[in-house]
Design a protein around this motif. Structure first.
Motif, PDB file in Angstrom:
ATOM      1  N   PHE A 113      85.204 -15.496  32.967  1.00  0.00           N
ATOM      2  CA  PHE A 113      85.713 -15.133  31.648  1.00  0.00           C
ATOM      3  C   PHE A 113      84.727 -15.600  30.587  1.00  0.00           C
ATOM      4  O   PHE A 113      84.274 -16.743  30.574  1.00  0.00           O
ATOM      5  CB  PHE A 113      87.086 -15.767  31.415  1.00  0.00           C
ATOM      6  CG  PHE A 113      87.632 -15.522  30.043  1.00  0.00           C
ATOM      7  CD1 PHE A 113      88.064 -14.270  29.667  1.00  0.00           C
ATOM      8  CD2 PHE A 113      87.691 -16.555  29.118  1.00  0.00           C
ATOM      9  CE1 PHE A 113      88.564 -14.038  28.404  1.00  0.00           C
ATOM     10  CE2 PHE A 113      88.188 -16.333  27.850  1.00  0.00           C
ATOM     11  CZ  PHE A 113      88.621 -15.070  27.484  1.00  0.00           C
ATOM     12  N   ARG A 114      84.398 -14.696  29.697  1.00  0.00           N
ATOM     13  CA  ARG A 114      83.500 -15.000  28.578  1.00  0.00           C
ATOM     14  C   ARG A 114      84.243 -14.693  27.283  1.00  0.00           C
ATOM     15  O   ARG A 114      84.456 -13.513  26.954  1.00  0.00           O
ATOM     16  CB  ARG A 114      82.229 -14.155  28.638  1.00  0.00           C
ATOM     17  CG  ARG A 114      81.453 -14.291  29.910  1.00  0.00           C
ATOM     18  CD  ARG A 114      80.510 -15.467  29.821  1.00  0.00           C
ATOM     19  NE  ARG A 114      79.668 -15.484  31.011  1.00  0.00           N
ATOM     20  CZ  ARG A 114      79.272 -16.569  31.591  1.00  0.00           C
ATOM     21  NH1 ARG A 114      79.602 -17.734  31.106  1.00  0.00           N
ATOM     22  NH2 ARG A 114      78.530 -16.520  32.660  1.00  0.00           N
ATOM     23  N   LEU A 119      87.524 -15.404  19.341  1.00  0.00           N
ATOM     24  CA  LEU A 119      88.341 -16.382  20.051  1.00  0.00           C
ATOM     25  C   LEU A 119      87.731 -17.771  19.910  1.00  0.00           C
ATOM     26  O   LEU A 119      88.442 -18.747  19.655  1.00  0.00           O
ATOM     27  CB  LEU A 119      88.485 -15.999  21.521  1.00  0.00           C
ATOM     28  CG  LEU A 119      89.280 -16.964  22.390  1.00  0.00           C
ATOM     29  CD1 LEU A 119      90.711 -17.121  21.879  1.00  0.00           C
ATOM     30  CD2 LEU A 119      89.301 -16.514  23.831  1.00  0.00           C
ATOM     31  N   LEU A 120      86.412 -17.866  20.045  1.00  0.00           N
ATOM     32  CA  LEU A 120      85.742 -19.167  19.900  1.00  0.00           C
ATOM     33  C   LEU A 120      85.923 -19.721  18.484  1.00  0.00           C
ATOM     34  O   LEU A 120      86.174 -20.916  18.309  1.00  0.00           O
ATOM     35  CB  LEU A 120      84.259 -19.040  20.237  1.00  0.00           C
ATOM     36  CG  LEU A 120      83.947 -18.840  21.724  1.00  0.00           C
ATOM     37  CD1 LEU A 120      82.458 -18.563  21.910  1.00  0.00           C
ATOM     38  CD2 LEU A 120      84.374 -20.045  22.526  1.00  0.00           C
ATOM     39  N   ALA A 121      85.825 -18.855  17.499  1.00  0.00           N
ATOM     40  CA  ALA A 121      86.009 -19.296  16.121  1.00  0.00           C
ATOM     41  C   ALA A 121      87.437 -19.792  15.908  1.00  0.00           C
ATOM     42  O   ALA A 121      87.643 -20.819  15.234  1.00  0.00           O
ATOM     43  CB  ALA A 121      85.693 -18.142  15.174  1.00  0.00           C
TER      44      ALA A 121
END
Length: 126
Positions: A113-114, A119-121
């Motif tokens: 999963f990347r 989503l990271l923010a």
């Protein structure tokens, strides 16, 4: 069924007085004959056998033999055919036949999963 009718009985298995057997009488007869049968088939002694199990087994055998569900419902005395539908859900051979019609699952290589930048923010704000 070739036995002479006692006291004008209409039941297939009448009581001594010609009426229907009570639930307790059926349970008692079943326990008696289960004891006799377990002498020649010891595995029966550890099984749970009740009138309901016999009724369910008979319905499953009728279903396996291709008897229509509505006929089984009438035979069992069910108020509606929906009650008999539970036997269809429990019938393993029918489930196996349905599964046999499916295409085999093609397993693909699992990808790692990347997460994307959004989503990271979002996770950074937590």
């Amino acid at each position: 069924m070739n036995e002479p009718v006692r006291h004008g009985a209409s039941a297939l298995f009448p009581s001594l007085h010609g009426g229907q057997l009570s639930a307790d009488s059926v349970q008692s007869l079943l326990a008696k004959h289960l004891g006799v049968a377990s002498k020649t088939c010891p595995s029966l002694a550890s099984k749970r056998v009740s009138p309901h199990v016999l009724r369910h087994s008979a319905a499953m055998e009728l279903l396996q033999a291709g008897v229509d569900c509505s006929v089984i419902a009438l035979w069992l005395g069910h108020e509606s055919i929906e009650t008999t539908q539970t036997y269809l859900h429990a019938h393993l051979a029918l489930k196996e036949a349905a599964l046999a019609k499916l295409e085999p699952y093609k397993q693909h290589k699992r990808l790692r999963f990347r997460p994307d930048d959004h989503l990271l923010a979002f996770l950074e704000t937590l």
